[in-house]
Design a protein around this motif. Structure first.
Motif, PDB file in Angstrom:
ATOM      1  N   GLU A  58      72.334  10.133  13.205  1.00 14.55           N
ATOM      2  CA  GLU A  58      73.043  10.672  14.171  1.00 14.55           C
ATOM      3  C   GLU A  58      72.441  12.037  14.574  1.00 14.55           C
ATOM      4  OE1 GLU A  58      75.693   9.537  15.816  1.00 14.55           O
ATOM      5  OE2 GLU A  58      75.146   7.818  14.757  1.00 14.55           O
ATOM      6  N   GLY A  59      71.902  12.853  13.798  1.00 11.96           N
ATOM      7  CA  GLY A  59      71.389  14.282  13.983  1.00 11.96           C
ATOM      8  C   GLY A  59      69.879  14.250  15.050  1.00 11.96           C
ATOM      9  N   ALA A  60      69.418  12.832  14.877  1.00  8.82           N
ATOM     10  CA  ALA A  60      68.274  12.711  15.646  1.00  8.82           C
ATOM     11  C   ALA A  60      68.573  12.806  17.074  1.00  8.82           C
ATOM     12  CB  ALA A  60      67.705  11.416  15.301  1.00  8.82           C
ATOM     13  N   LYS A  61      69.630  12.349  17.690  1.00  5.27           N
ATOM     14  CA  LYS A  61      70.151  12.810  18.880  1.00  5.27           C
ATOM     15  C   LYS A  61      70.316  13.865  19.352  1.00  5.27           C
ATOM     16  CE  LYS A  61      72.545   8.283  18.068  1.00  5.27           C
ATOM     17  NZ  LYS A  61      73.969   7.770  17.911  1.00  5.27           N
ATOM     18  N   ASP A  62      70.239  14.831  18.620  1.00  7.47           N
ATOM     19  CA  ASP A  62      70.462  16.374  18.965  1.00  7.47           C
ATOM     20  C   ASP A  62      68.947  17.182  19.034  1.00  7.47           C
ATOM     21  OD1 ASP A  62      73.297  16.166  18.992  1.00  7.47           O
ATOM     22  OD2 ASP A  62      73.410  16.357  16.850  1.00  7.47           O
ATOM     23  N   ILE A  63      67.961  16.570  18.529  1.00  6.03           N
ATOM     24  CA  ILE A  63      66.822  17.078  18.548  1.00  6.03           C
ATOM     25  C   ILE A  63      65.994  17.011  19.737  1.00  6.03           C
ATOM     26  CG2 ILE A  63      64.739  17.467  17.022  1.00  6.03           C
ATOM     27  CD1 ILE A  63      67.447  17.887  15.859  1.00  6.03           C
ATOM     28  N   GLY A  64      65.493  18.068  20.190  1.00  2.00           N
ATOM     29  CA  GLY A  64      64.567  18.344  21.272  1.00  2.00           C
ATOM     30  C   GLY A  64      63.291  18.823  20.809  1.00  2.00           C
ATOM     31  N   ILE A  65      62.410  19.001  21.763  1.00  2.00           N
ATOM     32  CA  ILE A  65      61.017  19.705  21.342  1.00  2.00           C
ATOM     33  C   ILE A  65      60.544  20.708  22.496  1.00  2.00           C
ATOM     34  CG2 ILE A  65      59.692  17.963  22.860  1.00  2.00           C
ATOM     35  CD1 ILE A  65      57.626  18.151  20.274  1.00  2.00           C
ATOM     36  N   PHE A  66      60.069  21.824  21.965  1.00  2.00           N
ATOM     37  CA  PHE A  66      59.430  22.796  22.942  1.00  2.00           C
ATOM     38  C   PHE A  66      57.829  23.192  22.224  1.00  2.00           C
ATOM     39  CE2 PHE A  66      62.506  25.612  20.514  1.00  2.00           C
ATOM     40  CZ  PHE A  66      61.681  26.280  19.932  1.00  2.00           C
ATOM     41  N   PRO A  67      57.063  23.641  23.383  1.00  2.00           N
ATOM     42  CA  PRO A  67      55.736  24.059  22.645  1.00  2.00           C
ATOM     43  C   PRO A  67      55.794  25.206  21.811  1.00  2.00           C
ATOM     44  CG  PRO A  67      55.663  23.422  24.910  1.00  2.00           C
ATOM     45  CD  PRO A  67      57.047  23.773  24.751  1.00  2.00           C
ATOM     46  N   ILE A  68      54.837  25.503  21.053  1.00  2.00           N
ATOM     47  CA  ILE A  68      54.752  26.786  20.345  1.00  2.00           C
ATOM     48  C   ILE A  68      54.417  27.650  21.242  1.00  2.00           C
ATOM     49  CG2 ILE A  68      53.307  27.890  18.561  1.00  2.00           C
ATOM     50  CD1 ILE A  68      52.896  25.205  17.314  1.00  2.00           C
ATOM     51  N   PRO A  69      55.253  28.586  21.211  1.00  2.00           N
ATOM     52  CA  PRO A  69      55.375  29.866  22.276  1.00  2.00           C
ATOM     53  C   PRO A  69      54.141  30.701  22.257  1.00  2.00           C
ATOM     54  CG  PRO A  69      57.389  29.746  21.625  1.00  2.00           C
ATOM     55  CD  PRO A  69      56.536  29.165  20.432  1.00  2.00           C
ATOM     56  N   GLY A  70      53.633  31.016  23.527  1.00  2.00           N
ATOM     57  CA  GLY A  70      52.310  32.045  23.290  1.00  2.00           C
ATOM     58  C   GLY A  70      52.958  33.368  23.834  1.00  2.00           C
ATOM     59  N   ASP A  71      52.181  34.066  24.752  1.00  2.00           N
ATOM     60  CA  ASP A  71      52.348  35.262  25.148  1.00  2.00           C
ATOM     61  C   ASP A  71      52.768  35.194  26.660  1.00  2.00           C
ATOM     62  OD1 ASP A  71      51.759  36.462  22.904  1.00  2.00           O
ATOM     63  OD2 ASP A  71      49.701  36.800  23.060  1.00  2.00           O
ATOM     64  N   ASP A  72      52.170  34.392  27.366  1.00  2.00           N
ATOM     65  CA  ASP A  72      52.290  34.091  28.791  1.00  2.00           C
ATOM     66  C   ASP A  72      53.465  32.925  29.153  1.00  2.00           C
ATOM     67  OD1 ASP A  72      52.188  33.886  31.471  1.00  2.00           O
ATOM     68  OD2 ASP A  72      49.908  34.193  31.719  1.00  2.00           O
ATOM     69  N   PRO A  73      54.576  33.203  29.618  1.00  2.00           N
ATOM     70  CA  PRO A  73      55.628  32.160  30.017  1.00  2.00           C
ATOM     71  C   PRO A  73      54.807  31.117  31.056  1.00  2.00           C
ATOM     72  CG  PRO A  73      56.368  34.140  30.805  1.00  2.00           C
ATOM     73  CD  PRO A  73      55.265  34.476  29.826  1.00  2.00           C
ATOM     74  N   ALA A  74      53.982  31.654  31.941  1.00  2.00           N
ATOM     75  CA  ALA A  74      53.559  30.888  32.770  1.00  2.00           C
ATOM     76  C   ALA A  74      52.345  29.802  32.636  1.00  2.00           C
ATOM     77  CB  ALA A  74      52.727  31.809  34.024  1.00  2.00           C
ATOM     78  N   LYS A  75      51.857  30.207  31.299  1.00  2.00           N
ATOM     79  CA  LYS A  75      51.009  29.334  30.510  1.00  2.00           C
ATOM     80  C   LYS A  75      51.782  28.340  29.447  1.00  2.00           C
ATOM     81  CE  LYS A  75      47.100  31.838  32.113  1.00  2.00           C
ATOM     82  NZ  LYS A  75      45.968  32.899  31.578  1.00  2.00           N
ATOM     83  N   ASN A  76      52.969  28.217  29.380  1.00  2.00           N
ATOM     84  CA  ASN A  76      53.552  27.516  28.398  1.00  2.00           C
ATOM     85  C   ASN A  76      53.363  26.061  28.174  1.00  2.00           C
ATOM     86  OD1 ASN A  76      56.568  26.340  27.578  1.00  2.00           O
ATOM     87  ND2 ASN A  76      55.811  27.555  26.067  1.00  2.00           N
ATOM     88  N   GLY A  77      52.957  25.551  27.197  1.00  2.00           N
ATOM     89  CA  GLY A  77      52.469  23.999  27.380  1.00  2.00           C
ATOM     90  C   GLY A  77      52.193  23.559  25.824  1.00  2.00           C
ATOM     91  N   LEU A  78      52.169  22.201  25.632  1.00  2.00           N
ATOM     92  CA  LEU A  78      52.025  21.366  24.637  1.00  2.00           C
ATOM     93  C   LEU A  78      50.522  21.398  24.125  1.00  2.00           C
ATOM     94  CD1 LEU A  78      54.521  18.634  24.897  1.00  2.00           C
ATOM     95  CD2 LEU A  78      54.687  20.617  23.579  1.00  2.00           C
ATOM     96  N   THR A  79      49.976  21.279  22.962  1.00  2.00           N
ATOM     97  CA  THR A  79      49.094  20.691  22.396  1.00  2.00           C
ATOM     98  C   THR A  79      49.060  19.161  22.030  1.00  2.00           C
ATOM     99  OG1 THR A  79      48.563  22.937  21.421  1.00  2.00           O
ATOM    100  CG2 THR A  79      47.032  20.978  20.497  1.00  2.00           C
ATOM    101  N   VAL A  80      48.121  18.428  22.571  1.00  2.00           N
ATOM    102  CA  VAL A  80      48.429  17.154  22.619  1.00  2.00           C
ATOM    103  C   VAL A  80      47.266  16.349  21.623  1.00  2.00           C
ATOM    104  CG1 VAL A  80      48.753  14.859  23.930  1.00  2.00           C
ATOM    105  CG2 VAL A  80      49.975  16.937  24.409  1.00  2.00           C
ATOM    106  N   TRP A  81      47.680  15.477  20.883  1.00  2.00           N
ATOM    107  CA  TRP A  81      46.751  14.479  20.198  1.00  2.00           C
ATOM    108  C   TRP A  81      46.863  12.894  20.712  1.00  2.00           C
ATOM    109  CZ3 TRP A  81      48.678  18.484  18.024  1.00  2.00           C
ATOM    110  CH2 TRP A  81      48.247  19.389  17.197  1.00  2.00           C
ATOM    111  N   SER A  82      45.603  12.586  21.045  1.00  2.00           N
ATOM    112  CA  SER A  82      45.617  11.400  21.641  1.00  2.00           C
ATOM    113  C   SER A  82      45.563  10.107  20.395  1.00  2.00           C
ATOM    114  CB  SER A  82      44.271  11.123  22.324  1.00  2.00           C
ATOM    115  OG  SER A  82      43.932  12.080  23.563  1.00  2.00           O
ATOM    116  N   PRO A  83      45.981   9.089  20.970  1.00  2.00           N
ATOM    117  CA  PRO A  83      46.228   8.011  20.082  1.00  2.00           C
ATOM    118  C   PRO A  83      44.973   7.488  19.728  1.00  2.00           C
ATOM    119  CG  PRO A  83      46.591   7.227  22.394  1.00  2.00           C
ATOM    120  CD  PRO A  83      46.543   8.593  22.539  1.00  2.00           C
TER     121      PRO A  83
END
Length: 443
Positions: A295-320
């Motif tokens: 049930e709790g899994a439905k409440d979980i979201g995700i955001f990138p590990i924050p840096g210093d510049d909000p304009a460059k906020n983004g994820l680090t991605v692993w390819s399959p």
């Protein structure tokens, strides 16, 4: 960051009559059907690691492929995961004993299996044009593409409890200072700000590995200089920050008390139940989340590990990982193997994969859609990919990843070793590996 091994040699036969529908999830090793293809049919063997989710997804893909190609039977052969599995793949390629197709890593480990010498290039196949560009790059050697993506992409980021965020009136942070302000509010409310699970040592790496998008945003040529021996974690202000984050959060008492021994499954339960609010983790753990806290899994979201510049906020991605064809596959076997590879890299193949295992991230093929029942965290992940707000993980840009990283991040995250010393020790670990690989610039 791979699962523990299990006994190899398990062979699963996927041989379904066209249009047949079987519940494959409960099948045991051995034959799952008859070929239905007559005496002129082709029998393929596909080698995969023995992870249960991988095998379940492959069973679903092979069954759907069989329905479209009744004269081709696909046998699934398991191998161990981890370093033992790596050695088996390399040995079988070197001795010409690799079956018709096999699943293996993309990125730096792909480069280590001699793709030009050992694999069939697929550069001119029509489906290659539908591949996501970052994935295409990490299965390319000497200008040729060699693999079809199997499964979804994953990211190393902050899983967070949306329900607790709403209760505390918190906003998703886009800078590290905003994240730390949220952590202070979470602790004041009597909850664990950041979950850590060093009982599974690989989980300790995420604040370093998952921060690479921020490193690349600050130093776009870091990966190139790192590979050439010119950029170091200890001397790059951007790359050092991931280590400093580990140290800072520990020193402020923001980790769960049992972080030295807790396992990933327990971390997911804490997150889903709202006992802890943030968990830096790979999204392949979402499958565990759905089991540990349904049930709790439905409440979980995700955001990138924050840096210093909000304009460059983004994820680090692993390819399959990818499905490859060894050069020893020839004639009718090669034609059939190419058909299976093309099916895997198609919307129909993605749909079949999702019927076997719920995806933990976006697919790396244009036209492949996530099913409606994916968890909210996966939808959040997709939104960053759609916005092109992501960077490949360092291991897909460089062949170097020191083997001692998870032990060193455990020490820094446990307060045993200062961040700067941990980064310097890892730089030495990286140097040893670069020398073993014979890379220029490391003498």
């Amino acid at each position: 960051m791979r699962n523990q091994t299990s006994p190899r040699g398990r062979l699963r036969m996927i041989a379904l009559a066209a249009g047949a529908v079987l519940a494959l999830a409960g099948c045991s090793a051995g034959s799952l059907g008859s070929s239905g293809g007559g005496g002129g049919g082709v029998n393929l063997t596909w080698v995969l690691d023995s992870n249960a989710s991988t095998m379940k997804a492959a069973e679903s893909v092979a069954a759907a492929f069989k329905a479209q190609n009744p004269d081709i039977t696909v046998d699934l052969e398991s191998r161990p995961s981890g370093s033992e599995g790596d050695n088996i793949v390399k040995t079988r390629l070197a001795t010409g004993d690799m079956p018709d197709l096999f699943l293996y890593n993309s990125g730096s480990l792909f480069q280590a299996i001699g793709p030009v010498q050992n694999l069939v290039p697929v550069t001119d196949e029509p489906w290659v044009g539908t591949l996501e560009e970052n994935f295409k790059r990490v299965v390319t050697a000497d200008g040729n593409v060699f693999g079809a993506p199997f499964g979804s992409q994953m990211t190393g980021a902050i899983l967070y409890n949306k329900r607790i965020y709403a209760e505390l009136g918190l906003q998703i942070p886009k800078t590290w200072s905003e994240f730390m302000a949220n952590n202070a509010a979470v602790k004041a409310a009597g909850r664990v700000p950041v979950i850590q699970t060093y009982g599974d040592t690989y989980t300790s790496q995420l604040f370093v590995l998952g921060d690479f998008h921020n490193v690349a945003a600050s130093e776009p040529d870091f990966a190139e200089r790192y590979t050439a021996g010119q950029a170091k974690f200890a001397t790059s202000p951007a790359a050092l920050k991931g280590w400093q984050h580990l140290e800072e959060l520990h020193d402020l008492g923001y980790y769960n008390e049992d972080f030295p021994t807790a396992k990933m499954e327990e971390g997911m339960r804490k997150l889903g139940d709202g006992e802890g609010v943030h968990y830096p983790m790979l999204t392949n753990g979402i499958t565990t989340l759905a089991v540990a806290s349904p049930e709790g899994a439905k409440d979980i979201g995700i955001f990138p590990i924050p840096g210093d510049d909000p304009a460059k906020n983004g994820l680090t991605v692993w390819s399959p990982s990818a499905v490859y064809i060894p050069k020893t596959t020839e004639g009718a076997q090669l034609d059939a193997a190419k058909k299976l590879q093309a099916f895997i890299a198609s919307p129909a193949g993605c749909a079949a994969y999702a019927q076997g295992v719920r995806p933990n991230g976006p697919f790396a093929v244009d036209g492949c859609e996530l099913p409606d029942d994916v968890l909210p965290a996966v939808r959040d992940f997709q939104s960053f990919v759609d916005a092109s707000a992501f960077s490949p993980a360092l291991e897909f840009l460089s062949p170097i990843k020191g083997p001692a990283l998870e032990q060193i991040t455990v020490e820094v995250g446990s307060g045993i070793r200062p961040a700067a010393d941990g980064a310097a020790l890892y730089d030495e670990d990286v140097r040893k590996q670069a020398l073993q690989l014979g890379l220029p610039g490391w003498d």
